[in-house]
Design an enzyme around this catalytic site. Structure first.
Site, mmCIF file in Angstrom:
data_model
loop_
_atom_site.group_PDB
_atom_site.id
_atom_site.type_symbol
_atom_site.label_atom_id
_atom_site.label_comp_id
_atom_site.label_asym_id
_atom_site.label_seq_id
_atom_site.Cartn_x
_atom_site.Cartn_y
_atom_site.Cartn_z
ATOM 1 N N LYS A 6 -12.786 -8.525 6.331
ATOM 2 C CA LYS A 6 -12.002 -7.428 5.750
ATOM 3 C C LYS A 6 -12.818 -6.131 5.720
ATOM 4 O O LYS A 6 -13.780 -6.025 4.960
ATOM 5 C CB LYS A 6 -11.587 -7.855 4.329
ATOM 6 C CG LYS A 6 -10.802 -6.846 3.583
ATOM 7 C CD LYS A 6 -9.329 -7.103 3.659
ATOM 8 C CE LYS A 6 -8.580 -5.941 3.042
ATOM 9 N NZ LYS A 6 -7.211 -5.861 3.485
ATOM 10 N N LYS A 51 -3.602 -9.495 -1.298
ATOM 11 C CA LYS A 51 -2.708 -9.294 -2.447
ATOM 12 C C LYS A 51 -1.420 -10.117 -2.340
ATOM 13 O O LYS A 51 -0.833 -10.486 -3.356
ATOM 14 C CB LYS A 51 -2.406 -7.812 -2.676
ATOM 15 C CG LYS A 51 -1.450 -7.183 -1.687
ATOM 16 C CD LYS A 51 -0.208 -6.666 -2.356
ATOM 17 C CE LYS A 51 0.929 -6.390 -1.434
ATOM 18 N NZ LYS A 51 0.832 -6.375 -0.010
ATOM 19 N N GLY A 107 0.805 -1.224 0.000
ATOM 20 C CA GLY A 107 0.000 0.000 0.000
ATOM 21 C C GLY A 107 0.835 1.269 0.000
ATOM 22 O O GLY A 107 0.519 2.231 -0.691
ATOM 23 N N ASN A 108 1.965 1.265 0.750
ATOM 24 C CA ASN A 108 2.701 2.521 0.901
ATOM 25 C C ASN A 108 3.546 2.870 -0.330
ATOM 26 O O ASN A 108 4.124 3.942 -0.400
ATOM 27 C CB ASN A 108 3.534 2.523 2.192
ATOM 28 C CG ASN A 108 4.811 1.763 2.047
ATOM 29 O OD1 ASN A 108 4.835 0.727 1.372
ATOM 30 N ND2 ASN A 108 5.866 2.262 2.659
ATOM 31 N N LYS A 127 2.167 -12.246 4.334
ATOM 32 C CA LYS A 127 3.368 -12.209 3.489
ATOM 33 C C LYS A 127 4.209 -13.467 3.704
ATOM 34 O O LYS A 127 4.713 -14.064 2.756
ATOM 35 C CB LYS A 127 4.221 -10.972 3.799
ATOM 36 C CG LYS A 127 3.501 -9.678 3.493
ATOM 37 C CD LYS A 127 4.398 -8.482 3.677
ATOM 38 C CE LYS A 127 3.602 -7.208 3.847
ATOM 39 N NZ LYS A 127 2.394 -7.054 3.051
#
Ligand code: ADP
Ligand code: MG
Length: 308
Positions: free
Chosen positions: A126, A209, A9-10, A271
């Site tokens: 979510k 993602k 996101g960042n 992740k």
């Protein structure tokens, strides 16, 4: 080498930043600048998150619904893929030109098959879109939304986060990558679709993602999954006094640390899970670091490396 680069996101919008056109351009330009040294010498697919962007699109739809009919979440997912894909394409093209690198870039609206019996659909977790007041939330509940009280900050819609099963466009992505084309795909985890009576149908949900990027990496037989996020390393005892950098770990160690609760739920945990899944299905290396360290990380000089 064939690399899947998963942008966090960042890379697009930093925490606390308001989404404006100029802020998006500034961040994406800097991200693309960081990517050039890797892109130059490798075959790459770029995936990315879409959390804030799909949230804003949901707000726009909500507020504008008195004039323009609302669209379901799968359509908003497609819109967010185009929004971010276009800006990435534009900025990458500019960077490539500046560095005299002759490469083509293509964004692909990507659908990802999920299982309609996935238990996530029975337990949506979510949060998405705006905060509502209690009164608004009661009205929305009657319209079939599932609303939770988000840690005292207000009421929020939640949707399912189902597991990715198959990337519908995987063969196209593979062909393009093998022709050395830089592909932007699986944005926001991909648009969730299910099969019903042999036909595809969009479904409301948000796929993680990182898991979608691992699925993508497996399907195109990538060597490396490069996860670019807001921290230079994954750590043990994250945020505590005895926090410790993880420079390198194998799957067995990663599993142990997962079980011991070292990785944040919904942030670092997916992740590491995505990394393990990728390595157990043919992937050679998983790297977790910040965008500015990506070239160094690929040379083993920065970031957390996970191997089989
Ligand atoms: P992205 O948009 O890149 O997916 P996330 O916020 O979902 O970003 O995940 C990255 C964040 O995970 C880091 O910024 C950090 O705050 C958090 N995090 C949780 N546990 C750890 C850990 N053990 N090591 C490093 N970061 C962690
Ligand atoms: Mg995340």
């Amino acid at each position: 080498m064939k690399i899947v680069i998963a942008l966090g996101g960042n890379s697009i919008l930093k925490k606390g930043e308001r989404q404006s056109y100029s802020t998006l351009i500034k961040n994406i330009k800097s991200t693309c600048r960081n990517l050039v040294p890797i892109i130059m010498n490798n075959k790459v697919v770029i995936s990315h998150g879409n959390g804030p962007e799909i949230g804003y699109l949901a707000i726009q739809n909500e507020i504008a619904s008195v004039k323009v009919p609302k669209m379901p979440l799968d359509v908003l997912g497609a819109e967010s893929q185009a929004l971010i894909g276009y800006l990435l394409e534009e900025q990458l093209n500019n960077q490539l030109r500046e560095n005299k690198i002759k490469r083509l870039v293509a964004t692909l609206v990507t659908q990802v098959l999920v299982n309609k019996k996935d238990k996530a659909f029975r337990n949506p977790t979510k949060p998405i879109g705006p905060f509502y007041t209690k009164k608004e939330s009661e009205k929305l509940k009657k319209r079939g939304y599932i609303i939770i009280n988000d840690a005292g900050r207000g009421y929020r819609r939640v949707v399912a986060s189902p597991k990715p099963v198959k990337i519908i466009e995987k063969d196209i992505i593979k062909k393009l990558v093998e022709k050395n084309i830089i592909v932007i795909a699986c944005g926001g985890g991909g648009i969730p679709v299910v099969t019903a009576g042999g036909k595809l149908k969009g479904i409301e949900g948000v796929i993680d993602k990182d898991l979608a990027s691992s699925c993508l990496g497996k399907s195109i037989k990538a060597d490396v999954l490069l996860i670019l996020t807001g921290v230079p390393y994954a750590y043990l005892n994250y945020g505590k006094k005895n926090q410790k950098i993880i420079k390198k770990m194998n799957v067995k160690e990663a599993r142990k640390y997962l079980n011991d609760g070292h990785f944040g739920v919904g942030s670092m945990k997916p992740k590491i899970e995505a990394g393990i899944d990728f390595l157990l299905h043919g992937g050679k290396r998983v790297i977790i670091t910040e965008p500015r360290f990506c070239a160094d990380a690929l040379r083993g000089k920065k970031g957390t490396l996970i191997i089989r």
